[in-house]
Design a protein around this motif. Structure first.
Motif, PDB file in Angstrom:
ATOM      1  N   SER A  73       0.552  -1.542   0.307  1.00  0.00           N
ATOM      2  CA  SER A  73      -0.392  -0.528  -0.233  1.00  0.00           C
ATOM      3  C   SER A  73       0.966   0.968  -0.168  1.00  0.00           C
ATOM      4  O   SER A  73       2.386   1.002   0.397  1.00  0.00           O
ATOM      5  CB  SER A  73      -1.175  -0.264   1.038  1.00  0.00           C
ATOM      6  OG  SER A  73       0.341  -0.420   2.681  1.00  0.00           O
ATOM      7  N   SER A  74       0.513   2.175  -0.935  1.00  0.00           N
ATOM      8  CA  SER A  74       1.116   3.271  -0.927  1.00  0.00           C
ATOM      9  C   SER A  74       0.846   4.333   0.796  1.00  0.00           C
ATOM     10  O   SER A  74      -0.174   3.945   1.392  1.00  0.00           O
ATOM     11  CB  SER A  74       0.590   4.606  -1.689  1.00  0.00           C
ATOM     12  OG  SER A  74       0.649   2.925  -2.610  1.00  0.00           O
ATOM     13  N   THR A  79       3.164  12.357  -2.951  1.00  0.00           N
ATOM     14  CA  THR A  79       3.246  12.336  -4.268  1.00  0.00           C
ATOM     15  C   THR A  79       4.475  12.095  -4.998  1.00  0.00           C
ATOM     16  O   THR A  79       4.680  12.221  -6.303  1.00  0.00           O
ATOM     17  CB  THR A  79       3.266  13.569  -4.652  1.00  0.00           C
ATOM     18  OG1 THR A  79       3.632  14.119  -3.305  1.00  0.00           O
ATOM     19  CG2 THR A  79       1.697  14.312  -3.956  1.00  0.00           C
ATOM     20  N   SER A  80       5.058  11.513  -3.966  1.00  0.00           N
ATOM     21  CA  SER A  80       6.417  10.686  -4.766  1.00  0.00           C
ATOM     22  C   SER A  80       6.885   9.257  -5.113  1.00  0.00           C
ATOM     23  O   SER A  80       6.242   8.447  -4.466  1.00  0.00           O
ATOM     24  CB  SER A  80       7.360  11.341  -4.539  1.00  0.00           C
ATOM     25  OG  SER A  80       7.825  11.057  -2.912  1.00  0.00           O
ATOM     26  N   VAL A  84       6.520   2.793  -0.600  1.00  0.00           N
ATOM     27  CA  VAL A  84       5.475   2.092  -1.085  1.00  0.00           C
ATOM     28  C   VAL A  84       5.630   0.653   0.341  1.00  0.00           C
ATOM     29  O   VAL A  84       6.861   0.362   1.174  1.00  0.00           O
ATOM     30  CB  VAL A  84       5.444   1.394  -1.986  1.00  0.00           C
ATOM     31  CG1 VAL A  84       6.282   0.175  -2.245  1.00  0.00           C
ATOM     32  CG2 VAL A  84       4.364   0.395  -2.024  1.00  0.00           C
ATOM     33  N   LYS A  85       4.492   0.047   0.693  1.00  0.00           N
ATOM     34  CA  LYS A  85       4.366  -0.431   2.395  1.00  0.00           C
ATOM     35  C   LYS A  85       4.096  -1.698   2.184  1.00  0.00           C
ATOM     36  O   LYS A  85       3.411  -1.865   0.976  1.00  0.00           O
ATOM     37  CB  LYS A  85       3.816   0.262   3.215  1.00  0.00           C
ATOM     38  CG  LYS A  85       3.862  -0.230   4.521  1.00  0.00           C
ATOM     39  CD  LYS A  85       2.848   0.460   5.674  1.00  0.00           C
ATOM     40  CE  LYS A  85       2.867  -0.110   6.808  1.00  0.00           C
ATOM     41  NZ  LYS A  85       0.854  -1.025   7.041  1.00  0.00           N
ATOM     42  N   ILE A  86       5.326  -2.460   2.511  1.00  0.00           N
ATOM     43  CA  ILE A  86       4.460  -4.322   2.444  1.00  0.00           C
ATOM     44  C   ILE A  86       3.697  -4.720   3.540  1.00  0.00           C
ATOM     45  O   ILE A  86       4.373  -4.756   4.449  1.00  0.00           O
ATOM     46  CB  ILE A  86       6.211  -4.865   1.843  1.00  0.00           C
ATOM     47  CG1 ILE A  86       6.449  -4.212   0.805  1.00  0.00           C
ATOM     48  CG2 ILE A  86       5.767  -6.568   1.830  1.00  0.00           C
ATOM     49  CD1 ILE A  86       7.815  -5.290   0.408  1.00  0.00           C
ATOM     50  N   ASN A  87       3.034  -5.302   3.057  1.00  0.00           N
ATOM     51  CA  ASN A  87       1.785  -5.629   3.405  1.00  0.00           C
ATOM     52  C   ASN A  87       2.122  -6.616   4.070  1.00  0.00           C
ATOM     53  O   ASN A  87       1.844  -7.268   5.351  1.00  0.00           O
ATOM     54  CB  ASN A  87       0.086  -5.268   4.144  1.00  0.00           C
ATOM     55  CG  ASN A  87       0.180  -3.814   3.808  1.00  0.00           C
ATOM     56  OD1 ASN A  87       0.508  -3.125   4.486  1.00  0.00           O
ATOM     57  ND2 ASN A  87      -0.362  -3.631   2.609  1.00  0.00           N
ATOM     58  N   GLU A 114       7.608   0.754  -7.644  1.00  0.00           N
ATOM     59  CA  GLU A 114       7.500   0.695  -7.058  1.00  0.00           C
ATOM     60  C   GLU A 114       7.996  -0.644  -6.596  1.00  0.00           C
ATOM     61  O   GLU A 114       9.229  -1.355  -6.176  1.00  0.00           O
ATOM     62  CB  GLU A 114       7.042   1.258  -5.724  1.00  0.00           C
ATOM     63  CG  GLU A 114       7.148   2.240  -5.061  1.00  0.00           C
ATOM     64  CD  GLU A 114       8.989   2.593  -4.716  1.00  0.00           C
ATOM     65  OE1 GLU A 114       9.276   1.807  -3.577  1.00  0.00           O
ATOM     66  OE2 GLU A 114       9.395   3.919  -5.674  1.00  0.00           O
ATOM     67  N   VAL A 115       7.045  -1.519  -7.196  1.00  0.00           N
ATOM     68  CA  VAL A 115       7.139  -3.267  -7.355  1.00  0.00           C
ATOM     69  C   VAL A 115       7.679  -3.438  -8.001  1.00  0.00           C
ATOM     70  O   VAL A 115       9.029  -4.602  -7.397  1.00  0.00           O
ATOM     71  CB  VAL A 115       5.642  -3.805  -7.373  1.00  0.00           C
ATOM     72  CG1 VAL A 115       5.885  -5.315  -6.921  1.00  0.00           C
ATOM     73  CG2 VAL A 115       4.498  -3.078  -6.321  1.00  0.00           C
ATOM     74  N   ARG A 116       8.272  -3.361  -9.439  1.00  0.00           N
ATOM     75  CA  ARG A 116       9.172  -3.622 -10.213  1.00  0.00           C
ATOM     76  C   ARG A 116      10.229  -3.407  -9.720  1.00  0.00           C
ATOM     77  O   ARG A 116      11.378  -3.869  -9.315  1.00  0.00           O
ATOM     78  CB  ARG A 116       8.654  -3.010 -11.497  1.00  0.00           C
ATOM     79  CG  ARG A 116       9.639  -3.530 -12.420  1.00  0.00           C
ATOM     80  CD  ARG A 116       9.453  -3.337 -13.477  1.00  0.00           C
ATOM     81  NE  ARG A 116       9.624  -1.940 -14.210  1.00  0.00           N
ATOM     82  CZ  ARG A 116       9.052  -1.204 -15.179  1.00  0.00           C
ATOM     83  NH1 ARG A 116       8.770  -1.823 -16.122  1.00  0.00           N
ATOM     84  NH2 ARG A 116      10.046  -0.151 -15.479  1.00  0.00           N
TER      85      ARG A 116
END
Ligand code: PRP
Length: 183
Positions: A73-74, A79-80, A84-87, A114-116
């Motif tokens: 989740s962001s 805004t940048s 990203v937070k890994i749950n 972010e995930v990439r």
């Protein structure tokens, strides 16, 4: 919100049949790309929106794949890129693997960017993205899915995994939500 969720839909953009047909086409295209290189990918669904799409898509793979899930989740109000937070992280190691990220929609593009990056940092050999929907009008980060199902206008779309306030994910089609529901 009405008691019958389909009553909240202004119009249908893509029917269940259209989505199934597109999933078959995407799976064939993706498999051809991986098979050419003799690769068994890890197919990683981003929770929760990707679940119906991923379930449909993987039915049409004829060769071995591994599946896994991730939840991110962001951080609110950012805004940048870079937040990203890994749950929930993947159970499988991505090191040296070919990762196929499955998304329901690319909106601003922040999540996928972010995930990439996360998977590249984990040592994945390759990271590709398949998204059911693309909403290019909303893009903030310059990123595109390698495989895209449909392009949608800048409207509030729900169904087939996409939600409004966690509702409508179970609609078997993609539709535009009536404005009075969210206004
Ligand atoms: C939604 C969607 C994508 C992301 C796209 O996820 O599923 O992951 O937003 O937006 P972006 O391109 O602007 O980053 P959400 O965080 O709402 O979670 P969900 O999948 O559980 O609905």
């Amino acid at each position: 919100m009405s008691n019958v969720i389909s009553e909240d839909i202004e119009r249908v953009l893509f029917t269940e049949e259209q989505i199934e047909t597109r999933c078959k086409e995407l799976a064939a295209q993706i498999e051809a790309d991986y098979d050419d290189r003799g690769i068994t990918p890890i197919v990683v669904g981003l929770l929760k929106g990707s679940v119906p799409f991923m379930a449909e898509l993987i039915k049409y793979f004829r060769h071995p794949i591994e599946i896994d899930f991730m939840s991110v989740s962001s951080y609110a109000g950012t805004t940048s890129v870079g937040d990203v937070k890994i749950n929930k992280d993947t159970d499988l190691s991505a090191k040296g693997k070919h990762v196929l990220i499955v998304e329901d929609i690319v909106d601003t593009g922040r999540t996928l960017a972010e995930v990439r990056k996360l998977f590249i940092n984990k040592g994945a050999a390759d990271v590709k993205i398949v998204s059911l929907l693309d909403k290019p009008d909303r893009r903030v980060v310059d990123i595109q899915a390698d495989y895209n199902g449909f392009t949608v206008p800048n409207e509030f779309v729900v169904g087939y995994g996409l939600d409004y306030n966690q509702c409508y994910r179970n609609l078997p089609y993609i539709g535009v939500l009536k404005p009075e529901i969210y206004e």
